[in-house]
Write a protein that holds these residues in place. Structure first.
Motif, short mmCIF file in Angstrom:
data_model
loop_
_atom_site.label_atom_id
_atom_site.label_comp_id
_atom_site.label_asym_id
_atom_site.label_seq_id
_atom_site.Cartn_x
_atom_site.Cartn_y
_atom_site.Cartn_z
N GLY A 103 32.47 21.53 34.58
CA GLY A 103 31.61 20.79 35.50
C GLY A 103 30.20 20.64 34.96
N GLY A 104 29.33 20.26 35.85
CA GLY A 104 27.94 20.07 35.49
C GLY A 104 27.61 18.61 35.27
N ALA A 105 26.44 18.20 35.71
CA ALA A 105 26.00 16.81 35.53
C ALA A 105 24.48 16.79 35.55
CB ALA A 105 26.56 15.92 36.63
N LEU A 106 23.91 15.77 34.94
CA LEU A 106 22.46 15.60 34.93
C LEU A 106 22.03 14.73 36.10
CD1 LEU A 106 21.82 14.95 31.11
CD2 LEU A 106 21.52 17.09 32.39
N ASP A 107 20.90 15.09 36.71
CA ASP A 107 20.32 14.34 37.81
C ASP A 107 18.99 13.75 37.32
OD1 ASP A 107 18.96 13.43 40.04
OD2 ASP A 107 19.52 15.14 41.31
N PRO A 108 18.97 12.49 36.88
CA PRO A 108 17.75 11.92 36.31
C PRO A 108 16.53 12.05 37.21
CG PRO A 108 19.60 10.48 35.85
CD PRO A 108 20.11 11.53 36.80
N ALA A 109 16.69 11.83 38.50
CA ALA A 109 15.54 11.91 39.41
C ALA A 109 14.96 13.32 39.43
CB ALA A 109 15.95 11.49 40.82
N GLY A 124 19.40 18.05 29.14
CA GLY A 124 20.59 17.61 28.41
C GLY A 124 21.07 18.65 27.43
N ALA A 125 20.14 19.28 26.71
CA ALA A 125 20.52 20.32 25.76
C ALA A 125 21.14 21.51 26.47
CB ALA A 125 19.29 20.75 24.95
N ALA A 126 20.57 21.87 27.63
CA ALA A 126 21.09 23.02 28.39
C ALA A 126 22.51 22.74 28.88
CB ALA A 126 20.17 23.33 29.56
#
Length: 463
Positions: free
Chosen positions: A70-76, A56-58
């Motif tokens: 763009g960019g998104a986090l992938d929890p898995a 998240g920080a990155a």
């Protein structure tokens, strides 16, 4: 029965470092562990929590620079990466390290049964260990569960369950306002949970007040509900729902995390008669229990500073001093000597891996005043440093230096802002080295970096 030079109870990072330094000093060491070799930090604290916090920080760091889209986090994927940093909760690598370092491992729960005698209850029965020179307690700490009606029955998570989570709960309540609480709130908000933090006091109250204020504001900006001054009245679990009643109302969640402090794991180890009301042993600066010539405690078990890096520092002193005493060698136990943990008192560094990071070294202004130090406080807006603007558009942060006016040296620094964690060690060096500010003026920071803060602080001070 097995005789050896030193018995260490606890094979976390502190126990490992005690054992390693004693072996390097020419002693034979047996280490006892009832859980995973590598301890809390490796599997349920430092490493997995920071692995969960970094993505998240990155992402926010990248998105804070114009031109990046763009960019998104992938929890898995984040959880899989976390698994790697926790070694999939397999300690074979750590066991191999012990073997390679010449340290013998005995699996089981150790208990002191007499002078230099440790009885270990393991799957294969009992083993009696007799130490020729020393026994060291490096048993760490456990989460403290407060006495709140219904809380234990509600099966709360502690930091262990939070950092080893397999399924991210849609709704999470965090009880507490310290480092663990704000880091847990940060990571689960990034993973997609709806998070509520209930704290009896302001956040991060052990640091300068502005640190908690800035971290609280950042959490709220990301949708975390933060209630400071909340008194918890009752917790109850109805099926899959946890209800937390507090002074201002009630909140529902799928899970509740208790992050209200930790307590040393020193009970039922055969030393109960030596413990104070907090469950701590009275140790000197070589970490030897006062009144004993063979019993030591280090890390969280000593209760001086509950931080992994500080515990490892204590462990190095303990292993070295045991070896020195065993050889009837010279013991350097004067302040800042090789065999003492002087830094515990005045030069502890800490990083809170929220976003923004909060970092500190040494004393706060209030702590310095309590010690009778005549101080001057210098505050500075980190956004005015050229390197900050390059690091992030709209960079926000703050710094506070605490100066001992009589000696002309730094005794404390607190930073809040992106990059603070990597910046704080310079302050630790200045504090430990007692570098006069007039000399520190000649340590010219590279331009344009965040380290230019040092120049600006000294200018504000009047140099």
């Amino acid at each position: 029965m097995r005789e050896t030079d030193v018995v260490v109870i606890g094979a976390g990072p502190v126990g490992e470092n005690v054992a390693d330094r004693a072996v390097r000093g020419g002693l034979e060491v047996v280490i006892v562990e009832s859980e995973l070799v590598g301890g809390e930090c490796s599997y349920w604290a430092c490493m997995p929590s920071k692995a969960l916090l970094r993505p998240g920080a990155a992402l926010r760091a990248a998105q804070s620079v114009a031109g990046v889209t763009g960019g998104a986090l992938d929890p898995a994927a984040i959880l899989r990466r976390r698994d790697g940093f926790a070694s999939d909760w397999d300690d074979s690598g750590q066991v191999g390290w012990l073997r390679g370092a010449g340290i013998e491992l005995v699996r089981g729960r150790g208990r002191i049964e007499g002078e230099r005698r440790v009885l270990v209850d393991g799957d294969g029965g009992q083993t009696e260990l007799v130490a020729r020179h020393a026994v060291v307690l490096a048993t760490g700490s456990a989460a403290r569960i407060p006495d709140i009606p219904g809380l234990r029955e509600a099966r709360p998570w502690t930091s262990r369950e939070a950092t080893s989570v397999g399924d991210v709960p849609p709704r999470l309540v965090v009880l507490g306002g310290g480092v663990v609480a704000v880091e847990v709130a940060t990571m689960f908000a990034d993973l997609g949970s709806s998070v509520t933090v209930l704290s009896r006091s302001s956040l991060l109250r052990g640091m300068e007040p502005f640190a908690g204020d800035l971290v609280r504001d950042a959490l709220r900006e990301r949708g975390v509900v933060v209630r400071e001054g909340a008194r918890i009245d009752e917790v109850r679990r109805d099926g899959g729902t946890v209800r937390v009643a507090f002074s201002d109302g009630e909140v529902e969640a799928d899970e509740v995390v208790v992050a209200t402090g930790r307590e040393a794991r020193t009970r039922d180890l055969g030393v109960d008669d030596l413990l104070d009301a907090r469950g701590l042993l009275d140790v000197d600066d070589t970490l030897r229990v006062r009144g004993s010539d063979w019993l030591y405690a280090a890390g969280d078990a000593a209760g001086r500073v509950l931080l992994t890096h500080q515990g490892k520092y204590e462990a190095r002193a303990v292993g070295d001093v045991i070896a020195a005493r065993a050889r009837d060698g010279e013991v350097d136990d004067a302040p800042w000597g090789r065999h003492v943990a002087t830094a515990d008192h005045a030069a502890v560094a800490q990083v809170v891996f929220t976003d923004p990071e909060a970092a500190s070294a040494g004393l706060t202004a209030a702590q310095a005043e309590d010690r009778g130090i005549r101080t001057r406080v210098v505050d500075y807006d980190l956004a005015n440093v050229a390197g900050a603007g390059l690091l992030a558009d709209g960079y926000a942060g703050r710094a506070r230096a605490v100066v001992d006016e009589d000696r002309g040296v730094l005794v404390g620094l607190t930073l809040v802002g992106p990059g603070s964690g990597e910046l704080i060690h310079a302050a630790t060096i200045a504090i430990v080295g007692e570098v006069p500010l007039a000399r520190l003026w000649h340590a010219v920071p590279a331009y344009p970096t965040l380290s230019e803060l040092w120049l600006r602080l000294l200018e504000e001070y009047g140099l």
